[in-house]
Write an enzyme that holds these catalytic residues in place. Structure first.
Site, PDB file in Angstrom:
ATOM      1  N   ASP A   1      -1.196   6.638 -18.669  1.00 18.20           N
ATOM      2  CA  ASP A   1      -1.501   5.057 -18.969  1.00 18.20           C
ATOM      3  C   ASP A   1      -2.568   4.322 -18.214  1.00 18.20           C
ATOM      4  O   ASP A   1      -3.056   3.335 -18.630  1.00 18.20           O
ATOM      5  CB  ASP A   1      -0.083   4.225 -19.110  1.00 18.20           C
ATOM      6  CG  ASP A   1       0.423   3.739 -17.810  1.00 18.20           C
ATOM      7  OD1 ASP A   1      -0.229   4.234 -16.882  1.00 18.20           O
ATOM      8  OD2 ASP A   1       1.457   2.882 -17.892  1.00 18.20           O
TER       9      ASP A   1
ATOM     10  N   GLY B   1       1.034  -1.313  -0.013  1.00 16.40           N
ATOM     11  CA  GLY B   1      -0.032   0.272   0.071  1.00 16.40           C
ATOM     12  C   GLY B   1       1.124   1.131   0.112  1.00 16.40           C
ATOM     13  O   GLY B   1       0.642   2.131   0.545  1.00 16.40           O
TER      14      GLY B   1
ATOM     15  N   GLU C   1       8.461   9.837 -14.585  1.00 16.66           N
ATOM     16  CA  GLU C   1       7.786   8.537 -14.363  1.00 16.66           C
ATOM     17  C   GLU C   1       7.967   7.506 -15.355  1.00 16.66           C
ATOM     18  O   GLU C   1       7.257   6.525 -15.509  1.00 16.66           O
ATOM     19  CB  GLU C   1       6.230   8.511 -13.973  1.00 16.66           C
ATOM     20  CG  GLU C   1       6.108   9.159 -12.689  1.00 16.66           C
ATOM     21  CD  GLU C   1       6.242   8.562 -11.312  1.00 16.66           C
ATOM     22  OE1 GLU C   1       5.889   7.544 -11.153  1.00 16.66           O
ATOM     23  OE2 GLU C   1       6.988   9.192 -10.347  1.00 16.66           O
TER      24      GLU C   1
ATOM     25  N   ASN D   1       7.322   2.269 -16.184  1.00 15.91           N
ATOM     26  CA  ASN D   1       8.062   3.353 -15.331  1.00 15.91           C
ATOM     27  C   ASN D   1       9.635   3.241 -15.341  1.00 15.91           C
ATOM     28  O   ASN D   1      10.128   3.927 -14.832  1.00 15.91           O
ATOM     29  CB  ASN D   1       7.361   3.360 -13.889  1.00 15.91           C
ATOM     30  CG  ASN D   1       6.095   3.475 -13.944  1.00 15.91           C
ATOM     31  OD1 ASN D   1       5.452   2.587 -13.331  1.00 15.91           O
ATOM     32  ND2 ASN D   1       5.239   4.466 -14.286  1.00 15.91           N
TER      33      ASN D   1
ATOM     34  N   HIS E   1      -1.021   8.087 -13.595  1.00 19.93           N
ATOM     35  CA  HIS E   1      -0.341   8.153 -14.815  1.00 19.93           C
ATOM     36  C   HIS E   1      -0.976   8.346 -16.082  1.00 19.93           C
ATOM     37  O   HIS E   1      -2.225   7.769 -15.867  1.00 19.93           O
ATOM     38  CB  HIS E   1       0.766   6.664 -15.053  1.00 19.93           C
ATOM     39  CG  HIS E   1       1.730   6.737 -13.970  1.00 19.93           C
ATOM     40  ND1 HIS E   1       2.064   5.471 -13.378  1.00 19.93           N
ATOM     41  CD2 HIS E   1       2.677   7.683 -13.489  1.00 19.93           C
ATOM     42  CE1 HIS E   1       3.193   5.600 -12.653  1.00 19.93           C
ATOM     43  NE2 HIS E   1       3.406   6.816 -12.662  1.00 19.93           N
TER      44      HIS E   1
ATOM     45  N   CYS F   1       1.270  -1.472 -17.701  1.00 15.15           N
ATOM     46  CA  CYS F   1       2.229  -1.212 -16.598  1.00 15.15           C
ATOM     47  C   CYS F   1       3.427  -2.121 -16.603  1.00 15.15           C
ATOM     48  O   CYS F   1       4.418  -1.922 -16.409  1.00 15.15           O
ATOM     49  CB  CYS F   1       1.622  -1.165 -15.414  1.00 15.15           C
ATOM     50  SG  CYS F   1       0.557   0.381 -14.765  1.00 15.15           S
TER      51      CYS F   1
ATOM     52  N   SER G   1       1.701   3.361  -2.665  1.00 18.22           N
ATOM     53  CA  SER G   1       1.599   4.427  -3.561  1.00 18.22           C
ATOM     54  C   SER G   1       0.319   5.001  -3.438  1.00 18.22           C
ATOM     55  O   SER G   1      -0.703   4.905  -3.684  1.00 18.22           O
ATOM     56  CB  SER G   1       1.574   3.694  -4.980  1.00 18.22           C
ATOM     57  OG  SER G   1       1.574   4.551  -6.085  1.00 18.22           O
ATOM     58  N   TYR G   2       0.373   6.318  -2.751  1.00 17.21           N
ATOM     59  CA  TYR G   2      -0.400   7.201  -2.569  1.00 17.21           C
ATOM     60  C   TYR G   2      -1.139   7.937  -3.714  1.00 17.21           C
ATOM     61  O   TYR G   2      -0.172   8.284  -4.645  1.00 17.21           O
ATOM     62  CB  TYR G   2      -0.035   8.333  -1.589  1.00 17.21           C
ATOM     63  CG  TYR G   2      -1.190   9.277  -1.239  1.00 17.21           C
ATOM     64  CD1 TYR G   2      -2.462   8.900  -0.535  1.00 17.21           C
ATOM     65  CD2 TYR G   2      -1.156  10.582  -1.603  1.00 17.21           C
ATOM     66  CE1 TYR G   2      -3.310   9.916  -0.234  1.00 17.21           C
ATOM     67  CE2 TYR G   2      -2.085  11.500  -1.241  1.00 17.21           C
ATOM     68  CZ  TYR G   2      -2.897  11.435  -0.592  1.00 17.21           C
ATOM     69  OH  TYR G   2      -3.951  12.203  -0.013  1.00 17.21           O
TER      70      TYR G   2
ATOM     71  N   ARG H   1       9.991   3.759  -5.002  1.00 19.57           N
ATOM     72  CA  ARG H   1      10.476   3.593  -6.402  1.00 19.57           C
ATOM     73  C   ARG H   1      11.575   4.383  -6.704  1.00 19.57           C
ATOM     74  O   ARG H   1      12.297   3.951  -7.981  1.00 19.57           O
ATOM     75  CB  ARG H   1       9.230   4.046  -7.227  1.00 19.57           C
ATOM     76  CG  ARG H   1       7.729   3.407  -7.061  1.00 19.57           C
ATOM     77  CD  ARG H   1       7.228   2.768  -8.300  1.00 19.57           C
ATOM     78  NE  ARG H   1       7.939   2.128  -9.245  1.00 19.57           N
ATOM     79  CZ  ARG H   1       7.466   1.650 -10.320  1.00 19.57           C
ATOM     80  NH1 ARG H   1       6.491   1.965 -10.799  1.00 19.57           N
ATOM     81  NH2 ARG H   1       8.202   1.009 -11.126  1.00 19.57           N
TER      82      ARG H   1
END
EC number: 3.5.3.23
Length: 448
Positions: free
Chosen positions: A252, A20, A174, A110, A250, A371, A22-23, A138
Site C-alpha cells: 500500500d 524509529g 502484515e 496491518n 508494504h 495505513c 521500523s527498519y 508490532r
C-alpha cells in the site's frame, strides 16, 4: 440489498511517539527520536474520519492498544510492580521500553485481512489478525487486536474470526496492507488480490537485498484457505524487490485498489502484464470490468512516491461511479506528484477528484491515509450487526475529540516513556474509551 465498504480508522493512541522502530520504513527511521504530539495526531485522524462521514461514506473507528505493554515486558524478565517494571526497563533496556510504548496499532491496515461474505465459502465475513512478526513492537499487537475486532464484530452468524498465523518468519503476515479486493459491487463476488514480498519455501522468487520483505506468499495462501476463498477468486502477485529496497515496505506504499480499479506505480510488481491479465480475466468471470491506472516512473519516481505517500491514499467510489482520491498533504508539497495528480484528475478517467488531508503526525512516523484504515465490505444486514458504538456519528466524533482533549499529552519524547504516570494516564483513558465505544473488557488491565 445494499452493500458498503466501511472504513474503520485506527484511533491514534496516547503514547504516539517517534521511536524509529521500523527498519525499512524511511519516514519512521528519519524522524527517530523527535518529539511527537499525540493529541494533534489523534485529532488529525479524527478530522479525517469525520470529513469522510460528512461526505457520505460509511466510517467507523478502531480503538488503540494499551501502552506501555507491561505484560510484554514481564515476559522479557522485568518484574515487580507495574511502575517498577517500567523503571527497570528504562534503566536496563531502553529500546525494549520504547518498543513496548509504540502506538503503531493506529495503522489498522496491518491489523487484519478481511474477506467479505460474498467471497467466502460459508457466507460470513472473515477476519484473520496479522501476526506482524517482522517487527517486535508490532508482533505484540495481535492478541488485543483480536479481542477488539471480536468486540466490534461479535455476531457469529455473520462474522468469523481467525487467530494470527504462526509467529515465524515463514508466515510473516502484515494484514490488509498487502491485500486488495476488486469487485463490480461490494456485495457481489469479487477477486482478492494478495501481494507478497518473498516466498519462504520456493527460492525461484527473488528477494530484496537491503530491507526485509515482510509478507510471504505462504502467509497469503494460508489466509485465503482460512477464509474459504475460491481459487478462481484469488490472484497472487509479487512485489518488486527493488522497490522494497527503496523503502516500499508494504504494497500500500506503491499501489491502491478499489472497486474495479488498480492505481499503481510502473515499478510496483514483478510480471506486471501477467498479473493484470489474470486480474482482468478472473474479475470478468464474476461480471466485473477490471481497469488499471499505471503511474509511469517518468512522471513520479519511486523515491517521490515513498516520500509523498501518493499510493498510501484512499481510493473511494462516489455515487456517480467516479472515484475520489484521499491523499496526505505531502503530495501537494511535492511538485512532481502534484503535477501528476492534476493531470490525472483532468484526464476524464475514473479518478476525478483529489482531497488533501493534514496527517503530519502519522506521516512522520511512516503511515498515511491508507495505513490508518481497515476496509470491511458489509451488506445492510451485516452492517446492522456491527457493534453500533464503533460507527462514526456526529455525537461520537464530539465524544472522541473531547476524550482526546482530556487525556492526551501534546508533547512526548523518549524520556517521557520512562514515566510510570504515562501508563496510568493511558489506562484511565482506555477504560473510558471502552465505555464510549461499548467494547467491554478488551485490554489486559481490564481482564487480569
Amino acid at each position: 440489498m445494499k452493500s458498503y465498504e466501511v472504513n474503520f480508522d485506527g484511533l491514534v493512541g496516547p503514547t504516539h511517539n517517534y521511536g524509529g522502530l521500523s527498519y525499512g520504513n524511511v519516514a519512521s527511521q528519519s524522524n527517530s527520536q523527535q518529539s511527537s504530539n499525540p493529541k494533534e495526531a489523534a485529532l488529525q485522524g479524527l478530522a479525517k474520519m469525520k470529513a469522510l462521514m460528512d461526505m457520505g461514506f460509511q466510517q467507523g473507528v478502531l480503538a488503540p492498544q494499551e501502552r506501555p505493554d507491561v505484560v510484554a515486558l514481564r515476559r522479557l524478565g522485568f518484574s515487580g510492580t507495574d511502575a517498577q517494571v517500567i523503571e527497570r526497563a528504562a534503566k536496563e533496556a531502553m529500546p525494549l521500553l520504547v518498543a513496548s510504548c509504540s502506538a503503531s496499532s493506529m495503522w489498522v491496515a496491518n491489523a487484519a485481512t478481511v474477506s467479505p461474505s460474498a467471497d467466502t465459502a460459508d457466507g460470513r465475513v472473515h477476519f484473520t489478525a496479522a501476526n506482524l512478526n517482522c517487527k517486535y513492537h508490532r508482533s505484540i499487537e495481535h492478541p488485543t487486536t483480536s479481542r477488539v475486532l471480536g468486540a466490534m464484530f461479535a455476531n457469529q452468524q455473520h462474522f468469523a474470526h481467525h487467530a494470527a498465523l504462526p509467529a515465524v518468519a515463514q508466515f510473516g503476515d502484515e494484514g490488509a496492507a498487502n491485500h486488495t479486493r476488486f469487485c463490480r459491487e461490494y456485495g457481489e463476488a469479487g477477486v482478492e488480490f494478495f501481494v507478497f514480498g518473498r516466498s519462504a519455501f520456493d527460492n525461484r522468487f527473488p528477494a530484496p537485498q537491503k530491507y526485509p520483505a515482510r509478507q510471504t506468499l505462504e502467509a497469503s495462501q494460508a489466509v485465503a484457505r482460512l477464509h474459504g476463498l475460491r481459487d478462481e477468486g484469488v490472484v497472487y502477485a509479487q512485489q518488486n524487490p527493488n522497490v522494497i529496497d527503496q523503502g516500499v515496505f508494504h504494497n500500500d506504499v506503491i499501489a491502491v485498489g478499489n472497486g474495479e480499479v488498480l492505481f499503481y506505480h510502473e515499478d510496483a510488481f514483478l510480471e506486471t502484464d501477467k498479473m493484470l491479465a489474470e486480474l482482468q480475466g478472473k474479475l470478468a468471470k464474476v461480471g466485473g470490468n477490471f481497469q488499471s491506472v499505471c503511474v509511469p516512473r517518468s512522471a513520479v519516481s519511486v523515491d517521490d512516491a515513498v516520500r509523498s505517500y501518493l499510493f498510501n491514499s484512499q481510493l473511494l467510489s462516489r455515487p456517480d461511479g467516479s472515484m475520489l482520491l484521499i491523499v496526505p498533504q505531502e503530495c501537494q508539497a511535492n511538485e512532481r506528484v502534484w503535477a501528476y495528480l492534476q493531470s490525472l484528475t483532468s484526464s476524464g478517467g475514473m479518478i476525478r477528484e483529489v482531497k488533501v488531508f493534514d496527517l503530519k503526525q502519522s506521516m512522520q512516523n511512516g503511515g498515511g491515509p491508507a495505513c490508518l484504515r481497515l476496509r470491511v465490505a458489509l451488506n445492510e444486514t451485516e452492517l446492522a450487526a456491527v457493534n453500533p458504538g464503533v460507527i462514526m456519528t456526529a455525537p461520537l466524533y464530539g465524544s472522541l475529540t473531547a476524550w482526546v482533549e482530556k487525556h492526551y499529552r501534546d508533547r512526548l519524547s523518549e524520556t517521557d516513556l520512562a514515566d510510570p504516570q504515562l501508563l496510568l494516564e493511558c489506562r484511565t483513558a482506555l477504560d473510558e474509551l471502552t465505555q464510549i465505544l461499548k467494547l467491554g473488557a478488551v485490554y489486559p488491565f481490564q481482564i487480569n
